[in-house]
Enzyme design. Structure first.
Site, mmCIF file in Angstrom:
data_model
loop_
_atom_site.group_PDB
_atom_site.id
_atom_site.type_symbol
_atom_site.label_atom_id
_atom_site.label_comp_id
_atom_site.label_asym_id
_atom_site.label_seq_id
_atom_site.Cartn_x
_atom_site.Cartn_y
_atom_site.Cartn_z
ATOM 1 N N GLU A 195 40.095 21.755 36.284
ATOM 2 C CA GLU A 195 38.847 22.869 35.960
ATOM 3 C C GLU A 195 38.273 22.186 34.841
ATOM 4 O O GLU A 195 39.122 22.344 33.509
ATOM 5 C CB GLU A 195 39.744 24.317 35.859
ATOM 6 C CG GLU A 195 38.550 25.102 35.835
ATOM 7 C CD GLU A 195 38.702 26.118 34.427
ATOM 8 O OE1 GLU A 195 39.774 26.003 33.847
ATOM 9 O OE2 GLU A 195 37.852 27.157 34.307
ATOM 10 N N ASP A 198 44.361 24.032 35.378
ATOM 11 C CA ASP A 198 43.743 24.938 34.473
ATOM 12 C C ASP A 198 43.362 24.453 33.195
ATOM 13 O O ASP A 198 44.005 23.864 32.460
ATOM 14 C CB ASP A 198 44.450 26.293 34.535
ATOM 15 C CG ASP A 198 43.892 27.478 33.821
ATOM 16 O OD1 ASP A 198 43.049 27.897 34.279
ATOM 17 O OD2 ASP A 198 44.540 27.819 32.562
ATOM 18 N N ARG A 223 35.753 23.956 48.664
ATOM 19 C CA ARG A 223 36.530 24.976 48.451
ATOM 20 C C ARG A 223 36.182 26.336 48.909
ATOM 21 O O ARG A 223 34.999 26.612 48.216
ATOM 22 C CB ARG A 223 37.393 25.020 47.046
ATOM 23 C CG ARG A 223 38.385 26.180 46.943
ATOM 24 C CD ARG A 223 39.072 26.380 45.512
ATOM 25 N NE ARG A 223 37.704 26.546 44.396
ATOM 26 C CZ ARG A 223 37.939 26.362 43.170
ATOM 27 N NH1 ARG A 223 39.124 25.699 42.769
ATOM 28 N NH2 ARG A 223 36.841 26.731 42.507
HETATM 29 C C1 QV4 Z 1 41.107 38.485 23.595
HETATM 30 C C2 QV4 Z 1 39.906 37.928 22.537
HETATM 31 C C3 QV4 Z 1 40.569 36.846 21.473
HETATM 32 C C4 QV4 Z 1 41.613 37.845 20.766
HETATM 33 C C5 QV4 Z 1 42.741 38.145 21.940
HETATM 34 C C6 QV4 Z 1 43.477 38.972 21.041
HETATM 35 O O1 QV4 Z 1 39.112 37.121 23.583
HETATM 36 O O2 QV4 Z 1 39.717 36.404 20.790
HETATM 37 O O3 QV4 Z 1 42.018 36.737 19.970
HETATM 38 O O4 QV4 Z 1 42.065 39.133 22.988
HETATM 39 O O5 QV4 Z 1 44.687 39.412 22.109
HETATM 40 C C7 QV4 Z 1 42.488 37.580 28.350
HETATM 41 C C8 QV4 Z 1 41.227 38.361 28.029
HETATM 42 C C9 QV4 Z 1 40.731 38.227 26.657
HETATM 43 C C10 QV4 Z 1 42.197 37.933 25.563
HETATM 44 C C11 QV4 Z 1 42.933 37.011 26.152
HETATM 45 C C12 QV4 Z 1 44.233 36.936 25.477
HETATM 46 O O6 QV4 Z 1 40.314 38.635 28.775
HETATM 47 O O7 QV4 Z 1 39.903 39.013 26.178
HETATM 48 O O8 QV4 Z 1 41.430 37.575 24.167
HETATM 49 O O9 QV4 Z 1 43.313 37.218 27.597
HETATM 50 O O10 QV4 Z 1 44.958 37.899 25.145
HETATM 51 C C13 QV4 Z 1 41.434 34.158 32.280
HETATM 52 C C14 QV4 Z 1 40.600 35.199 31.991
HETATM 53 C C15 QV4 Z 1 40.506 35.372 30.502
HETATM 54 C C16 QV4 Z 1 41.773 35.841 29.986
HETATM 55 C C17 QV4 Z 1 42.615 34.634 30.219
HETATM 56 C C18 QV4 Z 1 43.987 35.026 29.865
HETATM 57 O O11 QV4 Z 1 39.364 34.472 32.215
HETATM 58 O O12 QV4 Z 1 39.382 36.463 30.290
HETATM 59 O O13 QV4 Z 1 41.929 36.263 28.742
HETATM 60 O O14 QV4 Z 1 42.629 34.595 31.750
HETATM 61 O O15 QV4 Z 1 44.789 36.112 30.309
HETATM 62 C C19 QV4 Z 1 36.433 28.861 29.343
HETATM 63 C C20 QV4 Z 1 37.536 27.592 29.725
HETATM 64 C C21 QV4 Z 1 37.933 27.771 30.982
HETATM 65 C C22 QV4 Z 1 38.332 29.314 31.695
HETATM 66 C C23 QV4 Z 1 37.231 29.923 31.226
HETATM 67 C C24 QV4 Z 1 37.715 31.487 31.694
HETATM 68 O O16 QV4 Z 1 37.070 26.621 29.450
HETATM 69 O O17 QV4 Z 1 38.943 26.951 31.166
HETATM 70 O O18 QV4 Z 1 36.761 30.065 29.739
HETATM 71 N N1 QV4 Z 1 39.133 29.088 32.991
HETATM 72 C C25 QV4 Z 1 40.222 28.958 32.960
HETATM 73 C C26 QV4 Z 1 40.810 29.933 34.131
HETATM 74 C C27 QV4 Z 1 40.573 31.410 33.587
HETATM 75 C C28 QV4 Z 1 41.724 31.704 32.550
HETATM 76 C C29 QV4 Z 1 41.742 30.577 31.802
HETATM 77 C C30 QV4 Z 1 41.361 29.458 31.767
HETATM 78 C C31 QV4 Z 1 42.945 30.616 30.801
HETATM 79 O O19 QV4 Z 1 40.013 29.666 35.388
HETATM 80 O O20 QV4 Z 1 40.824 32.595 34.671
HETATM 81 O O21 QV4 Z 1 41.060 32.791 31.748
HETATM 82 O O22 QV4 Z 1 44.081 30.199 31.457
HETATM 83 O O23 QV4 Z 1 35.334 28.300 30.002
#
Ligand code: QV4
Ligand code: CA
Length: 512
Positions: A248, A212, A352
Site C-alpha cells: 500500500e 500496510d 481487487r
Molecule cells: C489522532 C491524530 C494524531 C494524534 C492521535 C492522538 O490524528 O495526530 O496524535 O489522534 O491519539 C486513528 C484515528 C486518528 C488517530 C490515530 C491514533 O483515526 O485520528 O490519530 O488512530 O490514535 C487507519 C485509519 C486511521 C487510523 C489508523 C489507526 O485510516 O484514521 O487512525 O487506522 O487506527 C496515509 C498512509 C496510508 C494510510 C492512510 C490512511 O500513507 O498508509 O494514511 N493507510 C493505511 C491503512 C489505513 C490505516 C493505516 C494505514 C494505519 O489503509 O486504514 O489507518 O495502519 O495516507
C-alpha cells in the site's frame, strides 16, 4: 542448460508479483471485517463456484480495543501483538478458514500491519483482542516482545514525533503516522519478529500479503524482512512459490516518496486508478469515457504488471487515505457497477473487488463524521455473522458488492478473456464506448444522456450471446438481453441512457 537456468530464475524472482491464484482466476475480493468462519463458508458456497481467485482479509493479529469511539474499524490497524485473535476469530478459526478456502482454490491474502504498533496514547493494560499486556508509555508489548529499543523514537526529528511534512522522506519513514508507535525495521531483531509472524501465516497456508503503510518503511528494510520469508505451503502451492506481495503506497504524485521505489519488492497499489476512473464515470473536470481508449500506462499509471488496482478501498470509500470525492462506492450503485465493470473488462493491472459493510454516513461541513463506525455488531462489540438472504444478497448491513450480479459476472468475464488483447475500440467522442478482448469478450457502455444505437465489430464468432449484465446464461437460455453476432462478428447494440445498468457485456461462455 544456461537458458533453462535463466528461465527458472526469471520465473522465481518474478514470483512475488504473481498473485499465485489458481489458473483461470484473475481477481481477489476484500471481505472487509468479515469473520473467519464466514469467509470460509463464502469460499466454498460462492467464491469458488464464481471464479474468484482469493480473499484479502482484515488484519488477523491482536489489536488494541478502542472504546471511544466505540470499536472503530480502524482499531485493527493498531497492533498489540502478532497473536492471531481479533474480532474476526481466533487462531483455530483462522487455520480452518485458510484450509477450507485453499481446498476450493480460493486463496488468502493477509493485511500485514508491520510499520507500527498502536497509537502513542493507547495507555497500558490488557484492553486488546487477546488480552496481552502492553504499555505504550514505555513501549512495552509483552506478547511479541517489543521494548523501547525497537521503536524509532530517537530517529524522528520532528517536534511532535509525528509525520508533519510528507515532502521529507525521513519524516515519512521514521516518524509516527498519526501517532502510531513506529517500529525500527532497520534492527535485525524487529525484522526477525515480523518475519516470524509472516512465516507462521505462510506455513498455515496463506498465498500473500497486503503490506500496510508501505510508504512509511524504507524499501531496504522491507527487503530484509521479505528475504527471510518462507516459500508457500506445498500442500496447496507449487514448490518454491513465493508469497504474493502488494504494497500500500498512496502516490498521486507530488510527494517525496513514489510508488516506483517499491517495484523491486512486489506489486504496488495504484491509487491514481480509482481517483481518475471516478472522475471519468462521474463526468467531472471535463473527463469523458472516450478518453479511456488510452487507459493504463497511457494515463501515466505504473506498469500494468506492477499494479494492484481497485475502484475503491476500505479507506477512500469513507474519506480516509486518498481519492477524495471522486471515488465511486456502493453508495453510488449505478455508477459503481459501470466503474467495476470497466475495471474488470480492461486488461490493466491485477484487480481487487471491494466488499463493504453499510454505515450511516452523516456529513458535517463535507466530512462524514461517522467514518469511524465499525462492522455490524452486537451490543457487546462482537461482529455479526454474514447472513445470506433468499435472493442471494447479504443481510445485516453487509453490502456484499461481490455478490451483485453485474460484478460477479464481470469477475467471470475477466477470467474468460484473460490474456486476450484489448482491441476493436469504438467511441462516439463522448461517453459511449466499446471494446473487445480478442475473440473472447466484448463490452459496451452508454454513459451519455441520450440513447446508444450502433452496429459494431465485436471480434467474436457468430452466434447468440447472453448479456451478463442484465442477466446471464442459464441452462441454454438468457435470463436478460440477448445479442446476435453475425458471421462477420458484427452486432447491433441499443442501450437506453435511462436504464439501471447502461452497459452490455458478452463473452464466449455466455454464448448459446
Ligand atoms: C489522532 C491524530 C494524531 C494524534 C492521535 C492522538 O490524528 O495526530 O496524535 O489522534 O491519539 C486513528 C484515528 C486518528 C488517530 C490515530 C491514533 O483515526 O485520528 O490519530 O488512530 O490514535 C487507519 C485509519 C486511521 C487510523 C489508523 C489507526 O485510516 O484514521 O487512525 O487506522 O487506527 C496515509 C498512509 C496510508 C494510510 C492512510 C490512511 O500513507 O498508509 O494514511 N493507510 C493505511 C491503512 C489505513 C490505516 C493505516 C494505514 C494505519 O489503509 O486504514 O489507518 O495502519 O495516507
Ligand atoms: Ca515507519
Amino acid at each position: 542448460m544456461k537458458i533453462l537456468l535463466l528461465l527458472v530464475t526469471a520465473g522465481l524472482c518474478a514470483a512475488q508479483y504473481n498473485p499465485n491464484t489458481k489458473a483461470g482466476r484473475t481477481s481477489i475480493v476484500h471481505l472487509f471485517e468479515w469473520r473467519w468462519e464466514d469467509i470460509a463458508s463464502e469460499c466454498e458456497r460462492y467464491l469458488a463456484p464464481n471464479g474468484f481467485g482469493g480473499v484479502q482479509i482484515s488484519p488477523p493479529n491482536e489489536n488494541i480495543i478502542i472504546t471511544n469511539p466505540s470499536r472503530p474499524w480502524w482499531e485493527r490497524y493498531q497492533p498489540i501483538s502478532y497473536r492471531l485473535c481479533t474480532r474476526s476469530g481466533n487462531e483455530q478459526e483462522f487455520r480452518d478458514m485458510v484450509t477450507r478456502c485453499n481446498n476450493v482454490g480460493v486463496y488468502i491474502y493477509v493485511d500485514a500491519v508491520i510499520n507500527h504498533m498502536c497509537g502513542a496514547a493507547g495507555g497500558s493494560g490488557t484492553h486488546c483482542t487477546c488480552g496481552s499486556y502492553f504499555n505504550t508509555g514505555n513501549r512495552d508489548f509483552s506478547a511479541v516482545p517489543y521494548s523501547s529499543w525497537d521503536f524509532n523514537d530517537g530517529k524522528c526529528k520532528t517536534g511532535s514525533g509525528e509525520i508533519e511534512d510528507y515532502s521529507d522522506r525521513y519524516q515519512v519513514r521514521d516518524c509516527k503516522l498519526v501517532s502510531l508507535l513506529d517500529l525500527a525495521l532497520e534492527k535485525d531483531y524487529v525484522r526477525e519478529k515480523i518475519a516470524e509472524y509472516m512465516n507462521k501465516l505462510i506455513d498455515i497456508g496463506v498465498a500473500g500479503f497486503r503490506i500496510d503503510a508501505s510508504k512509511h518503511m524504507w524499501p531496504g528494510d522491507m527487503k530484509a524482512v521479505f528475504d527471510k520469508l518462507h516459500t508457500l505451503n506445498t500442500q496447496w502451492f507449487p514448490s518454491g512459490a513465493k508469497p504474493f506481495i502488494f504494497q500500500e503506497v498512496i502516490d498521486l504524485g507530488g510527494e517525496a516518496i513514489s510508488a516506483s521505489e517499491y517495484f523491486g519488492l512486489g506489486r504496488v497499489t495504484e491509487f491514481k486508478y480509482g481517483a481518475k476512473l471516478g472522475n471519468v464515470i462521474r463526468k467531472w473536470n471535463g473527463e469523458k469515457m472516450a478518453y479511456l481508449k488510452s487507459w493504463g500506462e497511457g494515463w501515466s499509471f505504473m506498469p500494468s504488471d506492477k499494479a494492484l488496482v481497485f475502484v475503491d478501498n476500505h479507506d477512500n470509500q469513507r474519506g480516509h487515505g486518498a481519492g477524495g470525492a471522486s471515488i465511486l462506492t456502493f453508495f453510488d450503485a449505478r455508477l459503481y457497477k459501470m466503474g467495476v465493470g470497466f475495471m474488470l473488462a480492461h486488461p490493466y493491472g491485477f484487480t481487487r473487488v471491494m466488499s463493504s459493510f453499510r454505515w450511516p454516513r452523516y456529513f458535517v461541513n463535507g466530512r462524514d463524521v461517522n467514518d469511524w463506525i465499525g462492522p455490524p455488531c452486537y451490543s457487546d462489540g462482537t461482529t455479526k455473522p454474514v447472513t445470506i438472504n433468499a435472493d442471494t444478497t447479504c443481510g445485516d448491513d453487509w453490502v456484499c458488492e461481490h455478490r451483485w450480479r453485474q460484478i460477479r459476472n464481470m469477475v467471470g468475464f475477466r477470467n474468460v478473456v484473460d490474456g486476450q488483447p484489448f482491441e476493436n475500440w469504438w467511441d462516439n467522442g463522448s461517453n459511449q464506448i466499446a471494446f473487445g478482448r480478442g475473440n473472447k469478450g466484448f463490452i459496451i457502455f452508454n454513459n451519455d444522456d441520450w440513447d446508444l444505437d450502433v452496429t459494431l465489430k465485436t471480434g467474436l464468432p457468430g452466434g447468440t450471446y447472453c448479456d451478463i449484465i442484465s442477466g446471464q446464461k442459464e441452462c441454454e437460455h438468457c435470463t436478460g438481453h440477448q445479442i446476435q453476432v453475425d458471421n462477420d462478428g458484427l452486432a447491433h447494440f441499443q442501450i437506453s441512457n435511462s436504464t439501471e445498468d447502461p452497459f452490455v457485456a458478452i463473452h464466449i461462455d455466455s454464448k448459446l
